[in-house]
Design an enzyme around this catalytic site. Structure first.
Site, PDB file in Angstrom:
ATOM      1  NE  ARG A 266      12.441  19.264  30.365  1.00  0.00           N
ATOM      2  CZ  ARG A 266      12.158  20.188  29.451  1.00  0.00           C
ATOM      3  NH1 ARG A 266      11.438  21.251  29.800  1.00  0.00           N
ATOM      4  NH2 ARG A 266      12.595  20.072  28.225  1.00  0.00           N
ATOM      5  NE  ARG A 281       5.372  23.875  35.278  1.00  0.00           N
ATOM      6  CZ  ARG A 281       6.141  24.539  34.409  1.00  0.00           C
ATOM      7  NH1 ARG A 281       7.385  24.169  34.223  1.00  0.00           N
ATOM      8  NH2 ARG A 281       5.660  25.565  33.756  1.00  0.00           N
ATOM      9  CD  GLU A 353       7.409  26.941  27.145  1.00  0.00           C
ATOM     10  OE1 GLU A 353       7.417  27.537  28.242  1.00  0.00           O
ATOM     11  OE2 GLU A 353       8.342  26.233  26.733  1.00  0.00           O
ATOM     12  CB  SER A 356      10.939  26.647  23.987  1.00  0.00           C
ATOM     13  OG  SER A 356      11.366  27.860  24.502  1.00  0.00           O
ATOM     14  NE  ARG A 394       3.669  21.965  28.980  1.00  0.00           N
ATOM     15  CZ  ARG A 394       4.423  22.952  29.440  1.00  0.00           C
ATOM     16  NH1 ARG A 394       4.722  23.978  28.653  1.00  0.00           N
ATOM     17  NH2 ARG A 394       4.887  22.940  30.674  1.00  0.00           N
TER      18      ARG A 394
END
Length: 432
Positions: A266, A281, A353, A356, A394
């Site tokens: 990403r 991230r 988070e 999702s 994560r």
RNA sequence: GGAGGAUUGGCCGAGCGGCCUAAGGCGCACGAUUGGAAAUCGUGUUGGGGCAACACCCCUCACGGGUUCGAAUCCCGUAUCCUCCGCCA
């Protein structure tokens, strides 16, 4: 992608629902584009039918021994028709392109039980599971812990590739592998998913089918060779969902449940300065993804099922987390309803988070041409769902932080030991 | 990178400029027959789109162009698969 007709049938209802996510639908414009396309197609069809008749007449005349003048006259008429068809076809193409360009950028309709609002703060908490650990000392974050133990190396990662990359070393690398293996074993064994190892590079067409393109190109890494253009997958959702693009699935095989452990790439454009520390991230991370494809009317129930599968990961690891339902304006482009799972991060004293889980309804399936057919040939619409189950980085950060001890060691969740080959990572990076 | 060959409906497979509205077979669905089944017989069976319409019409023989009054069929390009050579983890 929406079906223009369905959207028009919903009318003001569609306007209202899209407004909840901040999209202003121009109903009149859509109506105009849609009928422009329909009448253009009608015109072309009529001309083509006439042209076919004309061609058949030429053949008949030639065979029945008509004079060459007569045949030539007929040919000339057919040629004229062809000219008119060409013009009419241009109009169809323009009308279809205009409509498609509009439809491709209209987001999915939020479900009515997605809360109002457009930010994380508007999400509704559904439940909390597990107690955040109470430490008799100030807990360190995963970066401090990982670097001290020598299992994470951000400095050298930056040397190799720049910002937002990480290197896992020794027990750190083994832990990543163990976490992924554990998740895969859980989903394939107990939850009934089929594991895939798909391409990490896909075409623009594939990215369009799953909704990343054309709107979110800046979020993707792009590469290629010669005149071949490819994109690096931002999640295994892309190849797993696209597996059945342009296919008609036998209804009795539904629901399909697919999982895959892949790297995800990403660009993180627009997140400058956010989460710059650690492995929360990154431009590249790995993740076990869950994808389900089911009958359209089952999607809501399937979402709860899939959410349960993702939650099981955290329950088995003994990590404290909560589940929230995202606000209508905070959900992804494809989703009509999204649950986020947030894991407790002691260093930030908050839930962050980690998964999702989204019900995309028929939105993605229509866009990528996935349909179903029952035993009697009846066609049906299918829904797609996707969820993280879970990201490796994560998860590792949460384990390091929630399972740390005062002496700087980390005791792994029991379920991981068979996969990792050790139970503890000591402060000096050795294992036992 | 080079040289050949292939690509037709869910599957196999004919077809080589108009009668392809794609033969035939298999499979599948429905019906008849049967106490029930097998076998047999009959009917149907690619997928999209226009339309109020299971009427009618248009598109679809890998994909995109072209030639022609007319293309599954001829020409050009692309993709994928197979065989061989070269290179390569």
């Amino acid at each position: 992608m929406h079906d223009a007709r369905l959207l028009l049938e919903l009318g003001d209802e569609a306007v209202r629902r899209l407004d909840r996510r901040g999209y202003k639908l121009d109903l009149a414009g859509l109506e105009a584009m849609s009928s422009r396309r329909a009448s253009a197609i009608g015109r072309v069809d009529e001309l083509r039918a006439e042209s076919k008749r004309a061609a058949a007449e030429v053949g008949k005349a030639a065979k029945s021994g008509a004079s060459s003048e007569e045949v030539d006259a007929l040919k000339e008429r057919a040629r004229e028709l062809k000219e008119r068809i060409r013009e009419a076809e241009d109009e169809v193409e323009a009308a279809e392109a205009a409509l498609r360009d509009l439809l491709l950028v209209i987001p999915n309709l939020p479900a009515d039980d997605a809360p109002d609002g457009d930010s994380e703060d508007d999400a509704v908490e559904v439940r909390r599971v597990g107690e955040p650990p109470a430490f008799g000392f100030t807990p360190r974050d995963h970066v401090d812990l990982g670097e001290a133990m020598g299992i994470l190396d951000f400095g050298r990662a930056a040397k190799l590739s720049g910002a937002r990359f990480s290197i896992a070393r020794g027990p750190g690398a083994a832990l990543e592998r163990a976490i992924a293996s554990f998740f895969l074993a859980l989903h394939t064994g107990r939850h009934g998913y089929t594991e895939f190892s798909p391409p990490y590079l896909v075409t623009g067409q594939t990215m369009t089918g799953t909704g990343q393109l054309p709107k979110f190109e800046e979020d993707l890494f792009r590469t290629g060779t010669g005149d071949r253009d490819l994109y690096l997958i931002p999640t295994a959702e892309v190849p797993l969902t696209a597996l059945h693009a342009d296919e008609i699935l036998p209804a009795e095989t539904l629901p399909l449940a697919y999982t895959s452990w892949t790297p995800c790439f990403r660009s993180e454009a627009g997140s400058y300065g956010r989460d710059t520390r650690g492995i929360l991230r990154l431009h590249q991370f790995s993740k076990v993804e869950l994808v389900r494809i089911c009958a359209a009317e089952e999607s809501r129930r399937e979402l709860e099922v899939m959410l349960g599968h993702a939650e099981t990961c955290l329950q088995e690891l003994g990590l404290a987390y909560r589940v929230i339902r995202l606000a209508a304006g905070d959900m992804g482009f494809n989703a009509q309803l999204t649950y986020d799972i947030e894991v407790w991060l002691p260093s930030q004293d908050t839930y962050r988070e980690i998964s999702s889980c989204s019900d995309c309804g028929t939105f993605q399936a229509r866009r990528s041409g996935i349909r179903s057919k029952d035993a009697h040939g009846g066609r049906g619409q299918v829904a797609t769902l996707n969820g993280s189950g879970l990201p490796i980085g994560r998860t590792m950060a949460a384990i390091l932080e929630q399972c740390q001890e005062q002496d700087g060691s980390v005791t792994l969740p029991e379920v991981l030991a068979p996969y990792a080959g050790f139970r503890r990572i000591l402060a000096d990076g050795t294992t036992e």
